[in-house]
Design a protein around this motif. Structure first.
Motif, PDB file in Angstrom:
ATOM      1  N   UNK A 184     -14.339 -19.360  28.683  1.00 30.60           N
ATOM      2  CA  UNK A 184     -14.282 -20.139  27.442  1.00 30.60           C
ATOM      3  C   UNK A 184     -12.850 -20.551  27.127  1.00 30.60           C
ATOM      4  N   UNK A 185     -11.898 -19.654  27.384  1.00 33.10           N
ATOM      5  CA  UNK A 185     -10.493 -19.982  27.142  1.00 33.10           C
ATOM      6  C   UNK A 185     -10.063 -21.136  28.036  1.00 33.10           C
ATOM      7  N   UNK A 186     -10.402 -21.052  29.329  1.00 31.77           N
ATOM      8  CA  UNK A 186     -10.059 -22.116  30.265  1.00 31.77           C
ATOM      9  C   UNK A 186     -10.716 -23.431  29.878  1.00 31.77           C
ATOM     10  N   UNK A 191     -10.531 -29.070  27.921  1.00 30.47           N
ATOM     11  CA  UNK A 191     -10.892 -30.084  26.920  1.00 30.47           C
ATOM     12  C   UNK A 191      -9.634 -30.740  26.358  1.00 30.47           C
ATOM     13  N   UNK A 192      -8.617 -29.927  26.112  1.00 27.93           N
ATOM     14  CA  UNK A 192      -7.344 -30.468  25.636  1.00 27.93           C
ATOM     15  C   UNK A 192      -6.767 -31.455  26.656  1.00 27.93           C
ATOM     16  N   UNK A 193      -6.803 -31.079  27.930  1.00 21.72           N
ATOM     17  CA  UNK A 193      -6.270 -31.934  28.978  1.00 21.72           C
ATOM     18  C   UNK A 193      -7.052 -33.237  29.097  1.00 21.72           C
ATOM     19  N   UNK A 194      -8.358 -33.161  28.947  1.00 20.56           N
ATOM     20  CA  UNK A 194      -9.172 -34.375  29.013  1.00 20.56           C
ATOM     21  C   UNK A 194      -8.793 -35.343  27.895  1.00 20.56           C
ATOM     22  N   UNK A 195      -8.450 -34.809  26.762  1.00 25.57           N
ATOM     23  CA  UNK A 195      -8.120 -35.651  25.606  1.00 25.57           C
ATOM     24  C   UNK A 195      -6.704 -36.208  25.679  1.00 25.57           C
ATOM     25  N   UNK A 223      -3.581 -22.279  20.838  1.00 23.03           N
ATOM     26  CA  UNK A 223      -2.785 -21.065  20.995  1.00 23.03           C
ATOM     27  C   UNK A 223      -3.207 -19.988  20.001  1.00 23.03           C
ATOM     28  N   UNK A 224      -3.777 -20.385  18.875  1.00 19.88           N
ATOM     29  CA  UNK A 224      -4.282 -19.380  17.931  1.00 19.88           C
ATOM     30  C   UNK A 224      -5.458 -18.610  18.516  1.00 19.88           C
ATOM     31  N   UNK A 225      -6.208 -19.251  19.410  1.00 21.66           N
ATOM     32  CA  UNK A 225      -7.367 -18.601  20.021  1.00 21.66           C
ATOM     33  C   UNK A 225      -7.038 -17.951  21.360  1.00 21.66           C
ATOM     34  N   UNK A 226      -5.808 -18.137  21.832  1.00 17.47           N
ATOM     35  CA  UNK A 226      -5.429 -17.640  23.147  1.00 17.47           C
ATOM     36  C   UNK A 226      -4.850 -16.230  23.030  1.00 17.47           C
TER      37      UNK A 226
END
Length: 273
Positions: A184-186, A191-195, A223-226
């Protein structure tokens, strides 16, 4: 343009805005200026006013009046929250390359009658990079200041904190897979990279100020969820590495233009905290 609130709450965007344009300044910003800025990410005037009022009522913002105009400044508490976010974004990094092999462990048991305390503690532990290993036992790689979390919530008598290293047959990699959902983290980083890792990031945004706010909000939420897992236990193509590079490059690219636009829009007054 797709509204920013399709992906982010107005408060998440507000925290990014305040962190970029008000942190470390003895200033308060005119509410009408904030409305003008947030119109660029399709957040309504009503949502902006509601967010500012709610944050003021929670002790995060102070109100200052000059004539009929209302200005909002940061409280010490807000500055602390935003400063912590800035450290997570700019100093900590997305991958832990300096892990010493230790784990911080937090054990607690709170009855259903203290559900609110239990929720607050879990939220703070997740923010600090802890994962749930088993019922009532949370772990995080490295030495964490769990005492500060516990004391702030007034739960010192209900919580046990200790540091440890795993012993066979338990391995650190086992702990990571049990306590953290690495898939899920990856996926969130991908998703960030796709955007953002493409030729025209956020093409519907009207300008770099809008892109800057959404970019910073996207990254801070990541980063808050990492949990900042040890690099030695991650795959070589761990997407956080490329995502962090993408964020830093785009943040630098947008900064000059976004700051110029913000300077034109934002009306400030000097205040003392």
């Amino acid at each position: 343009m797709t509204t920013a609130q399709d992906d982010h709450s107005a408060q998440s965007l507000m925290l990014s805005f305040l962190g970029i344009y008000l942190l470390d300044k003895d200033s308060a910003v005119y509410s009408g200026s904030v409305i003008d800025v947030f119109a660029r990410v399709s957040v309504s005037e009503e949502a902006v006013r509601s967010t500012l009022t709610r944050m003021a009522n929670r002790g995060l913002l102070t109100r200052h009046r000059q004539g009929r105009r209302v200005y909002f400044g940061l409280t010490d508490r807000a500055a602390q929250v935003l400063g912590d976010g800035a450290r997570r974004v700019w100093r900590t990094g997305a991958v832990n390359r300096d892990w010493d092999g230790n784990w911080t462990m937090v054990a607690f048991s709170l009855p259903d009658s203290r559900r609110s305390d239990r929720h607050d503690l879990r939220s703070q532990l997740i923010w600090a990079g802890f994962g749930l290993l088993q019922n009532g036992l949370w772990i995080a790689p490295g030495i964490k200041d769990a005492a500060a979390i516990v004391e702030e919530l007034g739960l010192a008598e209900n919580v046990t904190v200790f540091t440890a290293q795993p012993s066979k047959p338990t391995e650190s990699l086992d702990l990571i897979h049990k306590a953290f959902d690495t898939d899920a983290i990856a996926a969130r980083y991908n998703e960030f990279l796709e955007r953002w890792d493409n030729r025209t990031p956020l093409p519907s945004a009207p300008d770099d100020l809008a892109r800057q706010l959404v970019l910073h909000t996207d990254w801070l939420q990541l980063v808050r969820q990492d949990p900042y897992l040890p690099a030695e236990h991650l795959t070589e193509d761990w997407p956080a590495i490329r995502a962090e590079k993408t964020f830093q490059e785009l943040a630098a690219q947008y900064e000059t233009t976004a700051t110029a636009i913000a300077t034109e829009l934002i009306e400030e007054i000097r205040v003392e905290r």
